[in-house]
Write an enzyme that holds these catalytic residues in place. Sequence first.
Site, mmCIF file in Angstrom:
data_model
loop_
_atom_site.group_PDB
_atom_site.id
_atom_site.type_symbol
_atom_site.label_atom_id
_atom_site.label_comp_id
_atom_site.label_asym_id
_atom_site.label_seq_id
_atom_site.Cartn_x
_atom_site.Cartn_y
_atom_site.Cartn_z
ATOM 1 C CB SER A 1 5.037 0.257 -8.397
ATOM 2 O OG SER A 1 4.217 0.119 -7.276
ATOM 3 N N GLY B 1 0.779 -1.239 0.000
ATOM 4 C CA GLY B 1 0.000 0.000 0.000
ATOM 5 C C GLY B 1 0.808 1.285 0.000
ATOM 6 C CB CYS C 1 11.194 -3.374 -10.830
ATOM 7 S SG CYS C 1 11.548 -4.135 -9.253
HETATM 8 N N1 SAH Z 1 3.799 -0.457 -4.753
HETATM 9 C C1 SAH Z 1 3.753 -1.702 -4.028
HETATM 10 C C2 SAH Z 1 4.739 -2.741 -4.510
HETATM 11 C C3 SAH Z 1 4.765 -3.037 -5.954
HETATM 12 S S1 SAH Z 1 5.916 -4.332 -6.346
HETATM 13 C C4 SAH Z 1 3.967 -1.430 -2.548
HETATM 14 O O1 SAH Z 1 3.961 -0.296 -2.126
HETATM 15 O O2 SAH Z 1 4.157 -2.381 -1.791
HETATM 16 C C5 SAH Z 1 5.024 -5.204 -7.563
HETATM 17 C C6 SAH Z 1 3.872 -6.002 -6.987
HETATM 18 O O3 SAH Z 1 3.101 -6.508 -8.057
HETATM 19 C C7 SAH Z 1 4.316 -7.222 -6.182
HETATM 20 O O4 SAH Z 1 3.795 -7.116 -4.881
HETATM 21 C C8 SAH Z 1 3.692 -8.395 -6.919
HETATM 22 O O5 SAH Z 1 3.211 -9.406 -6.053
HETATM 23 C C9 SAH Z 1 2.554 -7.740 -7.670
HETATM 24 N N2 SAH Z 1 2.133 -8.409 -8.911
HETATM 25 C C10 SAH Z 1 2.934 -8.932 -9.871
HETATM 26 N N3 SAH Z 1 2.189 -9.424 -10.875
HETATM 27 C C11 SAH Z 1 0.882 -9.197 -10.564
HETATM 28 C C12 SAH Z 1 -0.363 -9.487 -11.206
HETATM 29 N N4 SAH Z 1 -0.399 -10.111 -12.380
HETATM 30 N N5 SAH Z 1 -1.503 -9.103 -10.588
HETATM 31 C C13 SAH Z 1 -1.479 -8.472 -9.390
HETATM 32 N N6 SAH Z 1 -0.321 -8.193 -8.735
HETATM 33 C C14 SAH Z 1 0.832 -8.536 -9.308
#
Ligand code: SAH
Length: 442
Positions: free
Chosen positions: A92, A27, A95
Site C-alpha cells: 500500500s 502489518g 496515498c
Molecule cells: N499497509 C500499511 C500502511 C501503508 S501506508 C499498514 O498496514 O500499516 C504507507 C507506508 O509507506 C507508510 O507507513 C510510510 O512510512 C511507508 N513508506 C513511504 N515511503 C517509503 C519508502 N520509500 N520505503 C519504505 N516505506 C515507505
Amino acid sequence: MHPGCHNDPNMAPAQPLRILELYSGIGGMHMAAKESGVPFEIVGTYEINTTAVEVYQHNFPDNGKRSTKPRNIMGLTTDHLASLHPDLIMMSPPCQPFTRQGLKRDVEDARTSSLLHVLDLLSSVPHPPKMILLENVSGFETSIAREKLIGVLTQRSYIWQEFLLSPTQFGVPNSRLRYYILAKQKPASLPFTTSNKIEEEFPLCLCVKEASRGDDINRCSWCSKPSLPTIHHVMYKTHASHLQTTSHHHAAHTQPPAPLGNNLRPDTNIECHSHSVEVLSRGHTQTPSHLYTTYTQLPSPLSNYLDSDTNMEPYLLSDKVLSKYHMILDIVDSGSQRSCCFTKGYAHYVEGTGSVVQHNTSISMSEIYSEVEKMEDESGKLELLRRLQLRYFTPSEVARLMYFPGWFSFPDTTTDRQRYRLLGNSINVLVVTCLLLTLIEG
Ligand code: SAH
C-alpha cells in the site's frame, strides 16, 4: 490456486506462499495473510517509519529477523528482489500524492518515487512475482502512477482486476473507500471474469448457503454470484427469503459462537439477517482460527465494536473543540450502523478525520442541538453540548472497526496520537483477507 494449495491429503505438504510486504507499516497486509489461513512466509518487509516498525515487531516478533531495521524501498535492487523470489507482493504505497489534500501531485510528488522504483524493478526482474495485491486511496484509479502500473502489468503478462470497495459492503459499519488491484501472471486466472471496468462491488458472494468443508459451490443459490469455495458460509439454517423479510426480528437461534479471530464481543442480539463467514483454507490441515462474525448484509451496529470498560475521560472532546467545531462533527452512537473513515489526523484535526461517539445516549442529540441553535450564550451552549459526552473512538475501537485481529496490540510506549496516525494509514483487514483469498484461489 497457488502452487502450495492442494486438496488431496495424500499430496506433499503445502509450500508456504512467499510474500514480500512493501510499505509494511504496522502489518495490515501481514494480518490479512494470517487471517486468510493460507500457509505463507513473509520473505521481506520494507518500511521507513521507525514507530511503525516498532509496532510491527511487537506483533510479529518471529518476523523480527527480517524487519529489525526500518528500510527504504529505494534501496531494493533487482538482484535482491530476484533472490527473495516472492510469489506475491502486497503493498500500500503512500496515498497523499493521490488525495486532494495532498494536492494530487501524482508522479510529481516525491512520495511516489518509491512506487515508480518498484515498477522499474517489476519490469526488469527476470521472474516477476506470480501475484500482486496493491491498495491505495480512491483517486489512484485516475492517476498517471496507475497508468504506469497497468503498463508494467501488461508488459509482464499479468491479468488484473481493479476495485473500489468499502468495508460497509462487507457488513462493517465503517466507511473506507479504497482502490485495490489484484494481478496474476498468465496463464493463471481469477475466479471471476475480469474487465477493464473498476468493480465497485465485491464480485464473489460471501453470503451463500451453509456449506461444508471441501464443497465446490460455484454459484450462490441466493444471489447467483459465483462464490469462493474457500469461504464457507456457515452458522444459521436460515433461508434467503427469511433473511429478507425478517431483518428486524431477533431470532432465538441466531446466537453465534464467540468470535475467535477478532476481539469483538460476542453478539448476543444479532439479528436474523446476520450470519457469519468462516474463512477456511481448502485442503490445508491447519485448524482455521478465523471466524468473522457480523458479516451482515447491513452493517452491524457499532455496539459490537465499542469498548465496554475503558475510562472514557481521556477521549472526551475538549471544550475548545465542542465550542468551535460542534457544527461539523459527525456524531454516531452505539446503535449506529455506520461511521466515517478514520484518517491519520483523527483526534488531532476535527474536520473529515472520522466520527465521534455520543457516549450519553439517555438524551437526544437532535434536541440538544436545536437548543444550542437557539441559545446566544456561549457558556450555556457548552453546558448543553457537554451533556452528550461526545468522545473520540479509542484506538482499540478504531482497530476493531478495521478488523485487526484480537491478538494485535500496540507497545505501551506508543502514544494515542501515534496509534491514530498508524491506524489511519493502515488497511481494513477483512476486506484485504477476502481479496487475498480471491487472488489465491483463481
Ligand atoms: N499497509 C500499511 C500502511 C501503508 S501506508 C499498514 O498496514 O500499516 C504507507 C507506508 O509507506 C507508510 O507507513 C510510510 O512510512 C511507508 N513508506 C513511504 N515511503 C517509503 C519508502 N520509500 N520505503 C519504505 N516505506 C515507505
